[in-house]
Scaffold this active site. Sequence first.
Site, PDB file in Angstrom:
ATOM      1  N   SER A  30       1.774  -9.763  -0.790  1.00  0.00           N
ATOM      2  CA  SER A  30       1.396  -8.342  -0.679  1.00  0.00           C
ATOM      3  C   SER A  30       1.685  -7.728   0.684  1.00  0.00           C
ATOM      4  O   SER A  30       1.884  -6.523   0.792  1.00  0.00           O
ATOM      5  CB  SER A  30      -0.082  -8.168  -1.035  1.00  0.00           C
ATOM      6  N   LYS A  49       0.817  -1.222   0.000  1.00  0.00           N
ATOM      7  CA  LYS A  49       0.000   0.000   0.000  1.00  0.00           C
ATOM      8  C   LYS A  49       0.850   1.272   0.000  1.00  0.00           C
ATOM      9  O   LYS A  49       0.445   2.294  -0.529  1.00  0.00           O
ATOM     10  CB  LYS A  49      -0.942   0.012   1.206  1.00  0.00           C
ATOM     11  N   GLU A  54     -10.244   7.623   2.972  1.00  0.00           N
ATOM     12  CA  GLU A  54     -11.192   6.869   3.786  1.00  0.00           C
ATOM     13  C   GLU A  54     -10.586   5.491   4.014  1.00  0.00           C
ATOM     14  O   GLU A  54      -9.751   5.036   3.234  1.00  0.00           O
ATOM     15  CB  GLU A  54     -12.554   6.772   3.102  1.00  0.00           C
TER      16      GLU A  54
HETATM   17  C1  PLP Z   1      -5.111  -3.848   1.362  1.00  0.00           C
HETATM   18  C2  PLP Z   1      -4.402  -5.114   1.133  1.00  0.00           C
HETATM   19  C3  PLP Z   1      -4.745  -5.985   0.077  1.00  0.00           C
HETATM   20  C4  PLP Z   1      -5.904  -5.752  -0.838  1.00  0.00           C
HETATM   21  O1  PLP Z   1      -5.869  -4.599  -1.614  1.00  0.00           O
HETATM   22  P1  PLP Z   1      -5.551  -4.615  -3.172  1.00  0.00           P
HETATM   23  O2  PLP Z   1      -5.870  -3.229  -3.600  1.00  0.00           O
HETATM   24  O3  PLP Z   1      -6.435  -5.643  -3.811  1.00  0.00           O
HETATM   25  O4  PLP Z   1      -4.127  -4.954  -3.333  1.00  0.00           O
HETATM   26  C5  PLP Z   1      -3.985  -7.127  -0.104  1.00  0.00           C
HETATM   27  N1  PLP Z   1      -2.957  -7.435   0.717  1.00  0.00           N
HETATM   28  C6  PLP Z   1      -2.614  -6.632   1.747  1.00  0.00           C
HETATM   29  C7  PLP Z   1      -1.466  -7.025   2.608  1.00  0.00           C
HETATM   30  C8  PLP Z   1      -3.324  -5.452   1.990  1.00  0.00           C
HETATM   31  O5  PLP Z   1      -2.969  -4.673   3.021  1.00  0.00           O
END
Ligand code: PLP
Length: 392
Positions: free
Chosen positions: A375, A86, A108
């Site tokens: 992610s 993010k 938000e």
């Molecule tokens: C917020 C988040 C997601 C989901 O958001 P995307 O916009 O689909 O990437 C996925 N993995 C983590 C670790 C997150 O914090």
Amino acid sequence: MIGSGYFDGFGGRYVPEVLISALQKLDEEYRRLSPDPEFKQRLNTLLTTYVGRPTPLYFAHRLTDRVGGAKIFLKREDLAHTGSHKINNAVGQALLAKEMGRRRIIAETGAGQHGVAAATASALMGIECEIYMGEVDAERQKLNCYRMNLLGAKLNIVKSGSRTLKDSINEAMRDYASSSEYTHYLIGSVVGPHPYPTIVRDFQSVIGREAKSQMQQITGGLPSALVACVGGGSNSIGLFHPFLEDAEVKIFGVEAGGEGVTTGKHSASVVAGSNGVLHGAKTLLIQDFEGQVLETHSVAAGLDYPAVGPEHAFLNKTGRAKYVAIDDSGALSAFHLLSETEGIIPALESAHAIAFAVELASDMSSDESIIVNLSGRGDKDVDQVARLEGSI
Ligand SMILES: *Cc1c(COP(=O)(O)O)cnc(C)c1O
């Protein structure tokens, strides 16, 4: 559907008239600044010295051995500052806000993760930050509320409607409509009205660009497949986008199946959703026959969003990417599996991608390879999982 901001009919700008000029201005400024060498240089420096890029591409050899089949590589976004992808978008947009001369950032947040990223990037830029969060969400995520305060952001608790994410989105849009002269609205995923899906995709595509050149260095070629989890769709599009023209690379987006797609308690907007409009864009979403958005569920808070970015709706329609769902129990197993085999505790969101990659790899040969986008890190989820399993 003619005009920019559409992905073959998905996307667009379905917002009240008062927002149109603000969005047009943002689009113009973004198109002016993003190709500018000085802007690029500033962003690159921040990505290197602050975010910690490039993140490694790691060959998960013990996981690969355990599964048997294709080699599994992890793109380590969990190692980025604040522990997820993010930050790539938050820093990019905060820099954009600064260059545009905005003195205030609003955002938000549902579970609080994007709020924390926005507050972090605002602190970095020295820009005042206000976060809208539903009262119900804030009650559930007290620690993230404290984090945002710690980072110097002001939290606006939303008490209207269901007091959750969609009400905070309405409040943030209302704020932006009357303050866009001096305020930047920092959207956290590839969702919302044009130009957001494009801006966020561009800032997240650093993931795929790095992964592609890292893979070429390690194996001398391209991966056979890419796998990433899909909430709004930003980490996934960030990995996928630089590979879209490489037809031999298969692409899989993994949605949250929750308690099972047939139970109605899930967040699988592509797998089980239908065409509609949410958050200012035409896309796929989870709704009833009258177009009312339904409540969603996932064990992973970051995947608990009732729609998906319009470019994913498009990639699904053309078949370039395939979308699948992994349910809560599959994600929880993968959470354990990766922790035990590799010493990496994944975010519950990323655990959905791991779970599917494991299924996929076992049907592939050992000279093929898969890149999974890790992610985020799972530290934020350890308490929740331990409680779910009755361990604490
Ligand atoms: C917020 C988040 C997601 C989901 O958001 P995307 O916009 O689909 O990437 C996925 N993995 C983590 C670790 C997150 O914090």
